[in-house]
Design a protein around this motif. Structure first.
Motif, short mmCIF file in Angstrom:
data_model
loop_
_atom_site.label_atom_id
_atom_site.label_comp_id
_atom_site.label_asym_id
_atom_site.label_seq_id
_atom_site.Cartn_x
_atom_site.Cartn_y
_atom_site.Cartn_z
N TYR A 34 0.85 -1.19 0.00
CA TYR A 34 0.00 0.00 0.00
C TYR A 34 0.89 1.25 0.00
N TYR A 36 0.44 5.43 0.83
CA TYR A 36 -0.35 6.55 1.32
C TYR A 36 0.54 7.79 1.31
N GLY A 43 -4.87 14.24 7.61
CA GLY A 43 -4.90 12.79 7.71
C GLY A 43 -4.28 12.15 6.48
N PRO A 44 -3.63 11.00 6.63
CA PRO A 44 -3.05 10.31 5.47
C PRO A 44 -4.11 10.01 4.41
N TYR A 46 -5.02 7.65 1.01
CA TYR A 46 -4.72 6.45 0.24
C TYR A 46 -4.35 6.83 -1.20
N TYR A 92 -1.57 -6.78 5.58
CA TYR A 92 -2.80 -7.44 5.15
C TYR A 92 -4.02 -6.89 5.89
N GLY B 101 -9.24 -3.12 1.28
CA GLY B 101 -8.26 -2.97 2.35
C GLY B 101 -7.76 -1.59 2.64
N GLU B 102 -8.05 -0.62 1.76
CA GLU B 102 -7.47 0.69 2.02
C GLU B 102 -8.16 1.39 3.18
N LEU B 103 -7.35 2.22 3.87
CA LEU B 103 -7.83 3.00 5.00
C LEU B 103 -8.21 4.40 4.55
N PHE B 105 -8.86 8.13 6.36
CA PHE B 105 -8.55 8.79 7.61
C PHE B 105 -9.39 10.04 7.83
#
Lengths: 107, 114
Positions: A34, A36, A43-44, A46, A92, B101-103, B105
């Motif tokens: 991933y 980011y 905030g981070p 994606y 994961y 799966g990505e977050l 925020f």
């Protein structure tokens, strides 16, 4: 999560491609890569992720080596607004963020 | 942008007082997380939730508790705040309908413990 290694900082000229490397030599078979980014104190955000194949979206491209031990995030035409800390994560479920790479895009 | 609201956004408190930070989501995502961010340490996971009333500890859980009584809310509580808990706290969510799966925020809550 597998440990990742990224350069502390990188510079890029505006309009040029920014290539951010990441080493994740201990990545396991079910762990994704991933990316980011975090702009200033926000905030981070994606960017992109992949498992084995290279991936591309409207923000960036992700190139993963065949052995999956490293990857490169490519911002094809960097702008000043791309100045940020970029995090590479190999995981994961719960994701562990390292210290990332500070990318400075200059005019 | 994902519908995530953190409150309060800024708080100053004194050592020994209880503090509760709230994360509210409108995305119906299954997973919710609390991270803290400090200079030199990056983002560190405090606690996370994988469903209503289902929570687990993260990397730096000592001194923190969490609760999730409904899907949309995830509360982080400092029972007795200490100066070492001065930090920026980020809530994140994942696990939507097309979970990959990505977050996502929130904007962060800046806590100062004097």
């Amino acid at each position: 999560d597998a440990k990742t290694t990224q350069p502390t900082s990188m510079d890029c000229a505006e309009g040029r491609a920014a290539n951010l490397p990441c080493n994740h030599s201990t990545i396991s078979g079910n762990e994704y890569v991933y990316w980011y980014r975090q702009i200033h104190s926000q905030g981070p955000q994606y960017i992109i992720h992949g498992l084995k194949n290279n991936e591309t979206n409207e923000m960036a491209s992700l190139i993963i080596t065949e052995d999956r031990k490293s990857s490169t995030l490519i911002l094809p035409h960097a702008t000043l607004r791309d100045t940020a800390v970029y995090y590479c994560i190999a995981g994961y479920s719960t994701l562990t963020f390292g210290k990332g790479t500070m990318l400075l895009v200059s005019p | 942008d994902a519908g995530i609201t953190q409150s309060p956004r800024h708080k100053v408190t004194e050592t020994g007082t209880p503090v509760t930070l709230r994360c509210h989501q409108t995305e119906n995502h299954r997973y919710m997380y609390w991270y803290r961010q400090d200079p030199g340490h990056g983002l560190r996971l405090i606690h996370y939730s994988y469903g209503v009333k289902d929570t687990d500890k993260g990397e730096v859980s000592d001194g923190y508790s969490v609760s999730r009584s409904k899907t949309e809310d995830f509360l982080l509580t400092l029972e007795s705040a200490t100066s070492s808990q001065t930090s920026v706290y980020f809530c994140a969510i994942s696990g939507g309908q097309f979970n990959t799966g990505e977050l996502f925020f929130g904007e962060g809550s800046r806590l100062t413990v004097l």
